[in-house]
Write a protein that holds these residues in place. Structure first.
Motif, mmCIF file in Angstrom:
data_model
loop_
_atom_site.group_PDB
_atom_site.id
_atom_site.type_symbol
_atom_site.label_atom_id
_atom_site.label_comp_id
_atom_site.label_asym_id
_atom_site.label_seq_id
_atom_site.Cartn_x
_atom_site.Cartn_y
_atom_site.Cartn_z
ATOM 1 N N LEU A 123 0.831 -1.199 0.000
ATOM 2 C CA LEU A 123 0.000 0.000 0.000
ATOM 3 C C LEU A 123 0.867 1.251 0.000
ATOM 4 C CD1 LEU A 123 -3.018 1.000 0.346
ATOM 5 C CD2 LEU A 123 -2.534 1.094 2.796
ATOM 6 N N MET A 124 0.499 2.225 -0.832
ATOM 7 C CA MET A 124 1.182 3.517 -0.873
ATOM 8 C C MET A 124 0.150 4.607 -1.125
ATOM 9 S SD MET A 124 4.575 2.901 -3.227
ATOM 10 C CE MET A 124 5.526 4.137 -2.336
ATOM 11 N N THR A 125 0.518 5.841 -0.760
ATOM 12 C CA THR A 125 -0.304 6.984 -1.150
ATOM 13 C C THR A 125 0.161 7.490 -2.519
ATOM 14 O OG1 THR A 125 1.146 8.645 -0.154
ATOM 15 C CG2 THR A 125 -0.551 7.667 1.271
ATOM 16 N N PHE A 126 -0.672 8.302 -3.158
ATOM 17 C CA PHE A 126 -0.278 8.901 -4.429
ATOM 18 C C PHE A 126 0.989 9.730 -4.269
ATOM 19 C CE2 PHE A 126 -4.831 8.277 -5.557
ATOM 20 C CZ PHE A 126 -4.649 7.632 -6.765
ATOM 21 N N GLU A 127 1.077 10.476 -3.182
ATOM 22 C CA GLU A 127 2.248 11.327 -2.962
ATOM 23 C C GLU A 127 3.508 10.477 -2.828
ATOM 24 O OE1 GLU A 127 3.634 15.178 -0.284
ATOM 25 O OE2 GLU A 127 2.028 13.879 0.459
ATOM 26 N N GLU A 128 3.415 9.375 -2.096
ATOM 27 C CA GLU A 128 4.575 8.500 -1.938
ATOM 28 C C GLU A 128 4.985 7.879 -3.270
ATOM 29 O OE1 GLU A 128 3.928 6.875 2.653
ATOM 30 O OE2 GLU A 128 2.943 5.858 0.987
ATOM 31 N N ALA A 129 4.018 7.393 -4.032
ATOM 32 C CA ALA A 129 4.321 6.770 -5.325
ATOM 33 C C ALA A 129 4.928 7.782 -6.291
ATOM 34 C CB ALA A 129 3.057 6.164 -5.923
ATOM 35 N N SER A 130 4.417 9.010 -6.274
ATOM 36 C CA SER A 130 4.935 10.054 -7.149
ATOM 37 C C SER A 130 6.378 10.407 -6.788
ATOM 38 C CB SER A 130 4.051 11.302 -7.056
ATOM 39 O OG SER A 130 4.525 12.326 -7.904
ATOM 40 N N GLU A 131 6.659 10.549 -5.503
ATOM 41 C CA GLU A 131 8.023 10.855 -5.058
ATOM 42 C C GLU A 131 8.973 9.700 -5.375
ATOM 43 O OE1 GLU A 131 9.258 13.806 -2.680
ATOM 44 O OE2 GLU A 131 7.952 14.401 -4.321
ATOM 45 N N LEU A 132 8.526 8.480 -5.144
ATOM 46 C CA LEU A 132 9.358 7.316 -5.423
ATOM 47 C C LEU A 132 9.744 7.277 -6.900
ATOM 48 C CD1 LEU A 132 10.447 4.696 -3.959
ATOM 49 C CD2 LEU A 132 8.496 3.526 -4.995
ATOM 50 N N SER A 133 8.783 7.558 -7.774
ATOM 51 C CA SER A 133 9.050 7.560 -9.217
ATOM 52 C C SER A 133 9.974 8.707 -9.602
ATOM 53 C CB SER A 133 7.736 7.664 -9.993
ATOM 54 O OG SER A 133 6.905 6.559 -9.726
ATOM 55 N N ALA A 134 9.718 9.883 -9.048
ATOM 56 C CA ALA A 134 10.527 11.054 -9.389
ATOM 57 C C ALA A 134 11.983 10.883 -8.960
ATOM 58 C CB ALA A 134 9.940 12.302 -8.741
ATOM 59 N N PHE A 135 12.209 10.097 -7.909
ATOM 60 C CA PHE A 135 13.566 9.935 -7.384
ATOM 61 C C PHE A 135 14.237 8.647 -7.856
ATOM 62 C CE2 PHE A 135 12.249 13.402 -4.758
ATOM 63 C CZ PHE A 135 13.423 14.058 -4.413
ATOM 64 N N GLY A 136 13.707 8.021 -8.932
ATOM 65 C CA GLY A 136 14.457 6.943 -9.545
ATOM 66 C C GLY A 136 13.726 5.660 -9.852
ATOM 67 N N SER A 137 12.623 5.347 -9.166
ATOM 68 C CA SER A 137 11.911 4.104 -9.448
ATOM 69 C C SER A 137 11.269 4.161 -10.825
ATOM 70 C CB SER A 137 10.835 3.865 -8.385
ATOM 71 O OG SER A 137 10.061 2.727 -8.691
ATOM 72 N N LYS A 138 11.314 3.038 -11.558
ATOM 73 C CA LYS A 138 10.826 3.026 -12.941
ATOM 74 C C LYS A 138 9.503 2.279 -13.100
ATOM 75 C CE LYS A 138 14.640 5.049 -14.267
ATOM 76 N NZ LYS A 138 14.631 6.488 -14.579
ATOM 77 N N VAL A 139 8.858 1.862 -12.003
ATOM 78 C CA VAL A 139 7.654 1.044 -12.126
ATOM 79 C C VAL A 139 6.489 1.842 -12.708
ATOM 80 C CG1 VAL A 139 5.970 -0.379 -10.903
ATOM 81 C CG2 VAL A 139 8.380 -0.475 -10.260
ATOM 82 N N VAL A 140 6.254 3.034 -12.174
ATOM 83 C CA VAL A 140 5.184 3.901 -12.681
ATOM 84 C C VAL A 140 5.758 5.297 -12.892
ATOM 85 C CG1 VAL A 140 2.865 4.824 -12.312
ATOM 86 C CG2 VAL A 140 3.462 2.587 -11.384
ATOM 87 N N HIS A 141 5.510 5.883 -14.057
ATOM 88 C CA HIS A 141 6.016 7.223 -14.353
ATOM 89 C C HIS A 141 5.248 8.259 -13.514
ATOM 90 C CE1 HIS A 141 7.095 10.823 -16.625
ATOM 91 N NE2 HIS A 141 8.071 10.113 -17.167
ATOM 92 N N ALA B 142 -4.857 10.390 -11.948
ATOM 93 C CA ALA B 142 -5.629 9.614 -10.978
ATOM 94 C C ALA B 142 -5.604 10.291 -9.606
ATOM 95 C CB ALA B 142 -5.079 8.198 -10.888
ATOM 96 N N TRP B 143 -4.459 10.829 -9.237
ATOM 97 C CA TRP B 143 -4.319 11.528 -7.946
ATOM 98 C C TRP B 143 -5.270 12.729 -7.904
ATOM 99 C CZ3 TRP B 143 1.103 13.664 -6.081
ATOM 100 C CH2 TRP B 143 0.987 14.134 -4.765
ATOM 101 N N LYS B 144 -5.255 13.534 -8.951
ATOM 102 C CA LYS B 144 -6.106 14.723 -8.988
ATOM 103 C C LYS B 144 -7.590 14.351 -8.923
ATOM 104 C CE LYS B 144 -6.905 18.939 -11.684
ATOM 105 N NZ LYS B 144 -6.515 19.702 -12.913
ATOM 106 N N ALA B 145 -7.960 13.256 -9.598
ATOM 107 C CA ALA B 145 -9.367 12.835 -9.631
ATOM 108 C C ALA B 145 -9.729 11.929 -8.456
ATOM 109 C CB ALA B 145 -9.647 12.102 -10.936
ATOM 110 N N GLN B 146 -8.751 11.604 -7.605
ATOM 111 C CA GLN B 146 -8.949 10.734 -6.445
ATOM 112 C C GLN B 146 -9.488 9.364 -6.854
ATOM 113 O OE1 GLN B 146 -10.773 12.562 -2.982
ATOM 114 N NE2 GLN B 146 -10.183 14.609 -3.650
#
Length: 286
Positions: free
Chosen positions: A77-95, A102-106
């Motif tokens: 389980l992750m929040t949108f903010e966590e997933a976004s930060e993880l991707s921005a800092f190097g993870s390649k699973v989700v851009h 999806a985050w904006k539309a909840q």
């Protein structure tokens, strides 16, 4: 206009090609890396879907790159903010761009394995408190980047602090300089640049700042990011630095507090493997 009817009952399953789009002039173009994921979240947001499922060849978002650390495991389980930060800092699973609609539309997301369709994967939600899944531990996952450049800019105090900073950011704008991490003190600014994302004219940076500052460029650097809630960041910082000290992994720069969900450490490239291993053991075990 186009998708509103799909919010109601219909007797067919739409199959939509991802990745392909049109620009503002109507010219057919593509959305770049992970463009199909972006297409999916845009459609899901437009119709207020119950969930957007992103299918990959892994079980979901992992605690770190399993190619680097064998003991890496799935994050439930992750929040949108966590997933976004993880991707921005190097993870390649989700851009990161695929997460935003999806985050904006909840609209909840899940990252699932196409080779194991019955596996639940990783759920990405607005708030951890609003689910029946419990996540243990201080850190959700680790992310990293290699081959970054660390820039240290030291003022010669020819300008007042506000004028010095204004001049710096004017130069950054001119050179279209993007940075993942920035630390500022009264007379020094340190930042990281990822040349693989956007090439920066470092000679021009030094030339444009030479009248007001000394510019030190440190190549072959890496950043290691721990995704953690802000209320846990002090404990994460303490445990991380203690683990790094025991493993003899020198840290050149730390960024903590600007984001709600990450603590980032800058180190030499050659120490990233050891740093990742010791931090993963610290927060997830062997």
């Amino acid at each position: 206009h186009y998708f509103a009817p799909l919010r109601h009952d219909y007797a067919y399953v739409p199959v939509v090609t991802g990745y392909i789009a049109k620009d503002t002039n109507g010219t057919i173009t593509t959305l770049g890396r992970d463009g199909s994921d972006i297409s999916a979240t845009i459609l899901g947001a437009a119709i207020q879907a119950s969930e957007v499922q992103v299918w990959k060849d892994v079980d979901g978002v992992m605690t770190t790159d399993p190619r680097v650390i064998d003991s890496a495991r799935k994050v439930d389980l992750m929040t949108f903010e966590e997933a976004s930060e993880l991707s921005a800092f190097g993870s390649k699973v989700v851009h990161p761009s695929a997460i935003l609609p999806a985050w904006k539309a909840q609209v909840p997301m899940s990252v699932r394995n196409s080779l194991r369709p019955d596996h639940p994967g990783t759920q990405i939600v607005m708030d951890l408190a609003n689910t029946n899944i419990r996540r243990e531990g201080l850190v959700a996952a680790l992310s990293s980047k290699k081959n970054i450049v660390m820039v240290v800019i030291r003022s010669n105090r020819a300008l007042a602090q506000y004028a010095f900073l204004a001049h710096l950011f004017k130069v950054f704008k001119k050179l279209e300089l993007n940075s993942d991490v920035i630390n500022i003190s009264e007379a020094t600014l340190s930042l990281t640049i990822d040349p693989s994302y956007h090439e920066v004219d470092l000679a021009a940076l030094q030339r444009d700042l030479q009248k007001v500052a000394q510019v030190e460029l440190r190549f072959h650097m890496a950043q290691l990011t721990a995704i953690a809630r802000k209320k846990d960041s002090s404990e994460v910082l303490h445990d991380s630095l203690e683990a790094f000290e025991k493993a003899d992994v020198p840290i050149e720069m730390v960024c903590q507090g600007a984001s709600n969900v990450n603590v980032t450490f800058i180190m030499e490239d050659e120490r990233l493997m050891a740093g990742t291993r010791v931090l993963h053991e610290c927060f997830f075990g062997k």
